[in-house]
Each structure stands twice: as structure tokens, then as C-alpha cells.
Design an enzyme around this catalytic site. Structure first.
Site, PDB file in Angstrom:
ATOM      1  N   GLU A 176       0.803  -1.290  -0.022  1.00 18.70           N
ATOM      2  CA  GLU A 176       0.016   0.118  -0.084  1.00 18.70           C
ATOM      3  C   GLU A 176       0.959   1.127   0.063  1.00 18.70           C
ATOM      4  OE1 GLU A 176      -2.930   0.380   3.066  1.00 18.70           O
ATOM      5  OE2 GLU A 176      -4.646  -0.748   1.754  1.00 18.70           O
ATOM      6  N   HIS A 211       9.056 -26.586  -1.350  1.00 19.97           N
ATOM      7  CA  HIS A 211       8.257 -27.682  -2.218  1.00 19.97           C
ATOM      8  C   HIS A 211       7.217 -27.194  -2.862  1.00 19.97           C
ATOM      9  CE1 HIS A 211      10.804 -30.882  -0.081  1.00 19.97           C
ATOM     10  NE2 HIS A 211      11.086 -29.986   0.531  1.00 19.97           N
ATOM     11  N   LYS A 236     -14.444   0.274  -4.294  1.00 22.49           N
ATOM     12  CA  LYS A 236     -15.604   0.612  -3.203  1.00 22.49           C
ATOM     13  C   LYS A 236     -16.594   1.752  -4.024  1.00 22.49           C
ATOM     14  CE  LYS A 236     -12.551   1.375   0.775  1.00 22.49           C
ATOM     15  NZ  LYS A 236     -12.313   2.363   1.708  1.00 22.49           N
TER      16      LYS A 236
END
Lengths: 427, 427
Positions: B281, B302, B416
Site C-alpha cells: 500500500e 516444495h 468501493k
């Protein structure tokens, strides 16, 4: 019928119809290499037909053994790393609820060298009636071998009379030190097929035994995979697995270096981890491949979201969504509308989650992030079986398009070699 | 004294001494911008001096309130998303054991819109004696606001006589709808400082209240951070925080687009998630920044290990290691050396884990992956407080080097905005 639908619309401005059409021939070649078993790594194609040919007696043996264990014990410690860990954990978490008592408890070990982790586990097991499932083809992989020493010792000390009955081994059918030892000790055993690599092994006893111990319907998982494995359509406009593989390849050719798998259900987080191994190990070689990253939304929209929206433009995003949910919490009207949510009265959380997904796909497209959606009808064993097969086949085709061997993992050896030298392992 | 040591040796072939020296002037400018509060985002620099000036009465109020709650209730649901979630979860997980009963149970909510998650949580809480901590500056962020509606309703129904006493609110000091509502209802409240952004807020009540509810020493966390915050050395050869920021910047300038944080202790996995928000951010904007990825080793050797060893070479790796461990499981000799581990007789798991780290760093360097090591002396509150401050300061300097505002997150708004439109939110 497929419970999976892929929506490629948000790729339109990045990949044209003719880009796809021009790749059809390469797709046909990859398909032929795969199905005629003439391509790279063709010793490891057992996963391709196994679901539709799954041996009835093996399914029965697994069901019987795991039912017996579930009656006798309450906690199952599964020892494995990589493909002997991620597939089972992915399916169990996807099918479980996050809180409350599980149907029966399956715990993983042998995937870390942390003392803290294993000390805490051994302490916890003192209050339980446990059994152990050790999964290792060779029996000499360091992490699971160490955990097996610790847990074998624990069982021998705490259950001296029946400790051998509490151990199940999933290992090579004939060779390897674990096979010999298990037969000598008289453990219940299952075999790992020779022609199925670790990351493709979730629909063999490697994944099915732990999933059955957790109380889920393994026959449905295999059936889901089998329902896709009979499809041999190669036309990119008709085979969405191949079209997904093609889209990934074309974006890689355009210079993208990462695929972010974004999902909106927290219980899919280990499914994303399984996907990361499958794709990272299969394609990440010869300085090629897409780095597999994942994000849990909307959670990580408040974390990785900023980067995805506005950071470097060198990746694309695949949304893994779910149409129907088993629960439906609805929002009620409140007297004091302080949070300004009363406009959502009567709406379910899943409706809001769906709109969050749509708004995110749109926002990321606007941020110049190519994206596509893989949509599951719902989450159950059959659908997850389809999704496993979807990804396995996509990565096999994807590896052939990239001209790498999607079934080996030569880069996993060097850290081991160095570690053995530093530990002073006798040669 | 710093409990953190950074080893830059495996960067030698990628960054020369003169590369660092040439950056010293830019570092000095970034340092001055930060400490004289003249740089971008200077309204949000409260985190810089807060640890050393932490108000004694606030610490006392948090301690008293959380001790009272711990006597009265057994389960604490913390509602928050992003910075109101990751910091507390990171510290609690880093200090907890993975199995067995926790000191007291802290559960997170409001960071997802999943019905499945919240249905399971509400069902589980019926068997508990719960309290709720709602964390939101405005009170109108969708995810936590929805969860707060559900949980408030649950408490009102199940504990009609004292439900208001079971709710604590951490919110704006004066404005915002949650502040007004909390005061009206008479909840216990704490304030979020105006000058500390979400991802920098773990050492404010936002993180400290949940961490104290989980039973950990919050004063030690703050003291750890304070012990680093008094250091104003700018010389790159003497300030390892600045040298870390410089190394990241130089690698970014060389074209690297991702930093992988690799750790060898599973309990650090949410610390890595906190780090991903902090760095992603702060830096991921204006088409710049390093994508923050993480890997838990040896587990993911792995899985992602193959890609890291041999995939595209467009990233570098930072190892987060721990010198001393609280437990020491040792390997014993076995009669049948079938796993060929008898050569490790008397060695601890942590010794093997350390050699795995060394072997991995060497292997990845050989694979042309620049890497460095951030080494903690051990894991406790004081050391984690130092590590929090280490990263916060590094990313602030890093943002200034990149010439972005490290304290805003403009890209979080678009999803949003789209979601509200799709939900039909009244404007």
C-alpha cells in the site's frame, strides 16, 4: 456437466479473437502430445486418466481403512510436504467451517522444520487419541522423515501396546525405505502410483486418505474430476480449460510475469496455496513462467489492493468466485442508521460480496489489469474435483505451450544438496 | 540495542559499495523530509515518535480495560479490516503456539463478506461468553460495519441485560458516526490518533487492545519500537534500516518488480501478511513499487521453490530468520536407520532449519536471486516491536526514494465506488 464457467470478457482489450485463433494449432499440438503421451515428462501422466479409471477396489480399501480409523481414533496427524500436504489441506479447508469442532481433526506435520510447531503439536497430542499417516514416496525426504521419527517415538512411548496399528503409510508400491519398513512393521499401507508426480497426486491415496479421514466424500471428488477428463474437445472456443491455458500463455508472451489468483471466500485460501505449487513448479523453469500469487478479497483489497490497482503493470488477475453459498445471512434494518447500511436491508452478505467482486473486476480492468473469472456453481466435493482437474489439465497444456516439461522440478534439488553438505550428511 | 541484524552479503554481486555511497545524499534528503515532517503525506507521521512518547495514562487505561474484559469474558471478536486487522493478528500469531488452548481467544471478523465465515462464527459464539471490539475510524467502512451489525444483534439477543458492556469501540477521537454512536450507547472506547494511518497503527489502541486481550505484553512491544525510534543515524553503513531501504530501491531501479519475504517459522505467516500491506500500500502507486510476496520455508521450497530457483529473474528475496528458539526438539538415534537420519543424532530441529536456511540462501544466490537476511535474536514482544518499527521506517524512506507518498492509498477507493454503485447506495 461442468460446474465451472470461465468468463474471458475482461481480456478483450488485451487479447483479440485472432490472437486466440492463431494459437489453435499450437494448442492442438499440445493436446496431441498430452493425450498420445508423446510430450515432455510423459512418464508422469497417470493423473490424466486415473479419475475415470479409478480402481473400485482401491476406493473401497481407502473407505474401509479410513472408516475404521475414524471409529478408533479422534485426531489424525498427516505427515507430508509439498504435494503430500497441500492437496489434502486445500480440499479439507475448502469443505470445512472455520469455527467449532471439525467432523474429525486432521493436523499436518512434516512440512516444516520448526521446533516450536512440532513441540506444540506433541504437547497437544497428549490430550488426544491420535493416529499418524506418513506420506513419502522415498521415506528419506528430510522434513517428513524427521516428523515421522518424532511422532513414531511419541506413539511408541504413549501407546506401547498398539502403536503400530496407529500408523498408516502412503508410499511407493515396491521400492524405497519407507515401503520396506512399513511392511516389516505391519502398518496399513497405500501406494503412490509411479506415474503421478507429487503436485498432481491429490486424487490418489496421497490426498484421498487424509480427506476421507476428515469425513468428506472422496468418491465425489474423483467423480468430479472424471466428468471433465472425458472431454477431448480441442477447439479453443469450446474448451474453456484450453482457453484459460491459452490466455495465460498469450499474456506471458506479452510480458506479464505474474498471475494473481483472487478469491472472495476465505475457505479457499489453501486451495490457492495448492494452485501456487501446481503452477509455480510446473512452469517456473528455464527463466520462464508466471509467478503464482494469491489474494483473499475483500480482505486483501485493504492490503494488496492498492498495488494491484496502481503499481507496476506486469501481471494479470484470475478471480475464483462461487455462485451459490450454503448460508445466507441477511442484513436487517436498524433504528439508528449510524453506519448508513439501512439501504442494504434484506440483502444477504453474499449479494454484497458478489457486488464487491463485480466492482473489483471493473476497477482492476480500469487500472489496466487484464482479468478473467473462473466461477464455481458452489463448493462441494464434486465441484472441487472438477476444479482440480481443470487446473491440472490447464497447467499441462500451459507447460507444453511454454515448451518446458510441466512434470519435473529440477530446481528443488539445489537447496537440499547444500543443506545436506552443511549438515554433514554421509554420502 | 537492536535485536535485529541485517546481512547484506548476498547482494554484493548485484549492488556495489559505490552504488550505496551514491545513494547517501538521497537518503539524507529522505531522512530530513521524514524527521522535519516536510515530505509527502506529512499529516500521517504520528507513528514516528509515538513509541518513545507513548502516553503513560493511555497504556494504563488499555491495560485496565483489557484486564477487566479478560476476567469477565472468554472470547473476543475483533472487528476490523486492513490495518485494523493485520497488525494485531500478526503479533498474536507470532507469539502464540499453533495447538492447544490460547491464553484467551481472539477471533477476527469484519475483514470478509463471506456468509459462510460469519455464520460459522455466530454459531460458535453460542457456546462462548463473548465480547466484541469494533475498530473503524469512520464507522462506515462496509465490511466491519456489516459485521458489527451482525454481532451487535447477536449480543443484544443473547445477552440483553449487559450487551452494551460487552462492546468496546476503537474509533476517531471526536468525529465519525461510530464515535457518536459509541458515546451514546456508553461503550468503553479508545481513540485512533488522527496522524497515524491504518497500516501504521499496530502500536496504537488499534493493535494494542486486541494484543492485550490475547494476553501479551503490549508495553514491551512499544518499548521495542521506542528503542529504535531514537536512532537518527543516517550513514548507510551504520543504519541498517536505511541500508535495507536503499537496497530495495537500488534493486527496483535495476528492474526488479517483486520482493519475496521468506521465513522459516510458520508462526510468522501473518507477520508476512502485515508486511505485505505495509509495503504494497505504501509503495504500489504511480506504476511503481515492488510487489510484496511471501513464502514459508521449508514448506514452500516444495511449492514456490522451483520458481524462485529457475523462473523469471525479476525479483529478489529477503529472508526473515530467528536465531534462538524457545523449544529444542532433538533427534534420537533409531535402531533401523531406514530414513538415513541417524547422522543427525543429538541435533535439534532448529539446527537443521538453520542449515536449510543457509543452503537455500546459497542456492537462490546461485540461481541469480539477490537476497539478504533480516535476523531476529528471538521472538518476543520487545523484538517484534523493533521489527515493526524497522519496517515502518524502511517503507517511509523507501517511499520517499521512489518519490511517491508512502502514507496514502488512493487506489483503494475505486472498487468501493463501483461496489456502492452496484449495490445502489444512496448518494
Amino acid at each position: 456437466m461442468s460446474q465451472i464457467n470461465v468468463n474471458f470478457n475482461n481480456l478483450n482489450q488485451f487479447i483479440s479473437d485472432s490472437d486466440f485463433a492463431n494459437l489453435q494449432e499450437k494448442i492442438n499440438l499440445a493436446h496431441n502430445d498430452l493425450h498420445s503421451k508423446t510430450g515432455r515428462g510423459n512418464d508422469y501422466l497417470g493423473w490424466l486418466d486415473l479419475p475415470q479409471n479409478f480402481p473400485v477396489d482401491l476406493m473401497q480399501r481407502i473407505t474401509e481403512a479410513t472408516e475404521r480409523y475414524r471409529k478408533l481414533y479422534d485426531t489424525f496427524v498427516v505427515i507430508g510436504i509439498g504435494g503430500s500436504y497441500l492437496g489434502a489441506k486445500a480440499i479439507i479447508e475448502s469443505l470445512s467451517t472455520p469455527f467449532g469442532e471439525p467432523k474429525s481433526e486432521v493436523i499436518f506435520a512434516g512440512h516444516t522444520l520448526s521446533s516450536h510447531y512440532h513441540s506444540s503439536l506433541l504437547e497437544y497430542l497428549k490430550t488426544k487419541n491420535p493416529a499418524v499417516v506418513v506420506i513419502s514416496k522415498s521415506g528419506t525426504t528430510t522434513e517428513p522423515a524427521i516428523a515421522f521419527r518424532l511422532l513414531k517415538d511419541f506413539l511408541r512411548t504413549n501407546f506401547p501396546n498398539d502403536y503400530k496399528q496407529r500408523i498408516m503409510a502412503i508410499t511407493d508400491s515396491s521400492k524405497g525405505t519407507l515401503r520396506n519398513f512399513a511392511d516389516m512393521e505391519g502398518y496399513t499401507t497405500f501406494s503412490i502410483p509411479d506415474d503421478v508426480g507429487g503436485r498432481f497426486s491429490v486424487l490418489t491415496p496421497v490426498g484421498l486418505v487424509p480427506i476421507a479421514l476428515a469425513g468428506f466424500e472422496i468418491a465425489q471428488l474423483v467423480e468430479g474430476a472424471a466428468s471433465l477428463s472425458v472431454d477431448t474437445e480441442t477447439d479453443l472456443e469450446k474448451n474453456q480449460i484450453y482457453k484459460y491455458a491459452a490466455a495465460r500463455y498469450l499474456l506471458h508472451e506479452q510480458g506479464k510475469s505474474m498471475e494473481i489468483l483472487s478469491y472472495f471466500e476465505p475457505r479457499l485460501s489453501f486451495f490457492a496455496e495448492w494452485w501456487k505449487q501446481l503452477f509455480g513448479e510446473s512452469e517456473g523453469k528455464e527463466n520462464k513462467g508466471l509467478f503464482p500469487a494469491s489474494a483473499c478479497f475483500t480482505t486483501d483489497l485493504h492490503s494488496l489492493g492498492q498495488y494491484i490497482q496502481e503499481g507496476k503493470r506486469n501481471f494479470f488477475e484470475t478471480f475464483l468466485t462461487v455462485a451459490e453459498q450454503p448460508h445466507s445471512l441477511k442484513l436487517k434494518k436498524e433504528q439508528f442508521n449510524t453506519d448508513k447500511l439501512n439501504y442494504l436491508e434484506g440483502k444477504s452478505l453474499d449479494f454484497v460480496n458478489q457486488k464487491a467482486f463485480e466492482g473489483t473486476a471493473e476497477a482492476h480492468l480500469e487500472g489496466n489489469v487484464p482479468n478473467l473469472e473462473i466461477r464455481l456453481s458452489h463448493i462441494d466435493e464434486f465441484t472441487l474435483g472438477q476444479l482440480i482437474y481443470f487446473y491440472e489439465k490447464a497447467v499441462a497444456i500451459g507447460g507444453y505451450l511454454l515448451e518446458v516439461n510441466p512434470f519435473d522440478q529440477p530446481g528443488v534439488e539445489l537447496y537440499k544438496k547444500n543443506m545436506f553438505r552443511l549438515l554433514g550428511k554421509p554420502s
